[in-house]
Design a protein around this motif. Structure first.
Motif, short mmCIF file in Angstrom:
data_model
loop_
_atom_site.label_atom_id
_atom_site.label_comp_id
_atom_site.label_asym_id
_atom_site.label_seq_id
_atom_site.Cartn_x
_atom_site.Cartn_y
_atom_site.Cartn_z
N ASP A 1 31.92 23.45 -17.73
CA ASP A 1 30.95 22.21 -18.21
C ASP A 1 30.34 22.63 -19.58
O ASP A 1 29.23 23.41 -19.44
CB ASP A 1 29.88 22.18 -17.23
CG ASP A 1 28.89 21.03 -17.38
OD1 ASP A 1 29.10 20.54 -18.72
OD2 ASP A 1 27.99 20.60 -16.81
N ARG B 1 32.57 24.95 -12.80
CA ARG B 1 32.42 23.99 -11.62
C ARG B 1 33.89 23.99 -11.01
O ARG B 1 35.07 24.13 -11.70
CB ARG B 1 32.11 22.74 -12.06
CG ARG B 1 30.78 22.69 -13.03
CD ARG B 1 30.25 21.51 -13.48
NE ARG B 1 29.54 21.03 -12.42
CZ ARG B 1 28.88 19.75 -12.46
NH1 ARG B 1 29.00 19.14 -13.50
NH2 ARG B 1 28.26 19.32 -11.40
N SER C 1 28.87 23.27 -8.56
CA SER C 1 28.93 24.44 -9.34
C SER C 1 29.26 25.89 -8.46
O SER C 1 28.87 26.12 -7.29
CB SER C 1 27.49 24.53 -9.85
OG SER C 1 27.61 26.09 -10.52
#
Length: 409
Positions: free
Chosen positions: A13, A26, A39
């Motif tokens: 991310d 992630r 996550s």
């Protein structure tokens, strides 16, 4: 993607870069077309991430630790997935995540999720308890419901606990206003949705039936069939083109046997046997209900069989699409102002050949292979009323004649 395959993918991310120039890793799980993104708690320099191999590089203490942790996460997810499979219950991608995290499994189900589970069960039983057409119709019904949920609620699914009468009424309105569907199609879509509701109640995903106060208008179907005059007109006409003559013969054959298209196409010499009465009968299994039906062969049907004797099939082989296409040509040539389809032959058998010749409704139901006489009565009740009306008119004329004769005397 295979239905029973779980996809696990690690993604960066890059929108959430920290002060050290690292971004979070992630994990995205995909199952049954549904995704779950969460996550991992790990951060990495984006320059050290090899997306194709799903690993951090080059080898060093930090990257080796990240790779070991990602490998462990993937292993634990797969273990949770296998445990859920072993339990034999249906589950979602959220259930896999909860199992992986050690959280209690959710018993809450969503509408489209259960609809899809039911459809897949039907698909596995195609050729045994169902025909492929049933699966396609259920799949279409699910797609219509999914389009409504997306349109009205901007969601990919809808929780059973939130279902109420308002949802159903608005769904019906959507099918008519946005999809421009005919009442008969709307009725079928709602009925297939209702079946899923019954499943949900049986499995305790839903406490109350939202359909209790709901009433859908049942479409009034007019049975279209050939009158005795139209049938005779068709029988007498001979076509110079072989393809039209063959289709005409096959159509007339079904007018005297009531076979559906697939039964006609599958008909082999072995299906025609001498019955207990020494007459020829058709013994064949109906594709739709999987019931064996016995149909005595009437003289017009026997004559057609004789014409095409010698092949592996009783009648010529032609696709349903071409069959119905040629029927349009035949209707134009003969002068029948009805949209002819193969199914009209079956209706003609029930109406003109049987009911108009005073064959009782229960025998008509048996010969058509209906699972219940109620189905026959539903479809052909008006035909019987028409026959009764005609007989009463004939009787009335006879009384008038008798009255006139008595007056003359």
């Amino acid at each position: 993607m295979k239905i029973n395959k779980l996809s696990i993918l690690f993604l960066l991310d890059k929108t959430k870069m920290n002060k050290q120039g690292k971004c979070p890793v992630r994990c995205r799980m995909t199952y049954f077309g549904k995704r779950k993104l969460f996550s991992t708690g790990l951060f990495i320099n984006p320059d050290h991430w090899h997306s194709k191999y799903q690993q951090a590089h080059p080898p060093n203490k930090e990257n080796d630790f990240i790779n070991a942790q990602l490998s462990l996460i993937k292993q634990q997810i797969n273990q949770a997935f296998l445990l859920l499979q072993y339990q034999g219950e249906s589950f979602t991608v959220d259930d896999i995540y909860r199992k992986f995290k050690g959280e209690p499994e959710s018993k809450e189900k969503a509408v489209l999720e259960v609809f899809e589970e039911h459809n897949q069960r039907v698909k596995k039983l195609v050729g045994k308890d169902y025909v492929m057409a049933t699966f396609w119709k259920l799949r279409q019904a699910k797609e219509l419901l999914a389009s409504y949920i997306k349109f009205e609620y901007k969601k990919d699914d809808y929780a059973f606990k939130d279902l109420d009468l308002g949802f159903i009424k608005e769904y019906e309105f959507y099918l008519k206003s946005e999809k421009n569907l005919a009442q008969a199609t709307v009725y079928k879509a709602i009925q297939r949705f209702r079946k899923i509701i019954k499943i949900a109640i049986a499995k305790r995903y839903l406490d109350k039936d939202p359909f209790i106060l709901y009433e859908v208008k049942r479409p009034k179907k007019q049975v279209v069939y050939l009158t005795p005059e139209e049938l005779k007109k068709l029988e007498k006409h001979n076509f110079s083109q072989r393809r039209l003559q063959e289709v005409k013969d096959m159509f007339v054959f079904c007018c005297y046997t009531g076979l559906a298209y697939q039964e006609m196409a599958d008909l082999e010499p072995k299906h025609i046997v001498k019955g207990f009465d020494g007459k020829l009968w058709i013994y064949i299994s109906r594709k739709k209900t999987n019931r064996v039906v016995s149909i005595p062969l009437l003289p017009p049907a026997i004559r057609i069989i004789e014409q095409y004797k010698g092949g592996s099939k009783v009648l010529p082989v032609i696709s349903n699409q071409k069959f119905n296409s040629y029927l349009k040509e035949i209707a134009d040539v003969v002068g029948i102002e009805k949209k002819l389809t193969h199914h009209i032959a079956r209706k003609t058998f029930a109406s003109t050949v049987l009911l108009y010749n005073n064959v009782p409704m229960e025998i008509v139901s048996e010969l058509l292979g209906h699972s219940s006489i109620k189905i026959t009565q539903e479809h052909y009740g008006k035909v019987v009323q028409k026959k009764v009306s005609e007989e009463m008119k004939r009787l009335s004329r006879n009384f008038k004649k008798q009255h006139l004769k008595s007056k003359k005397k």
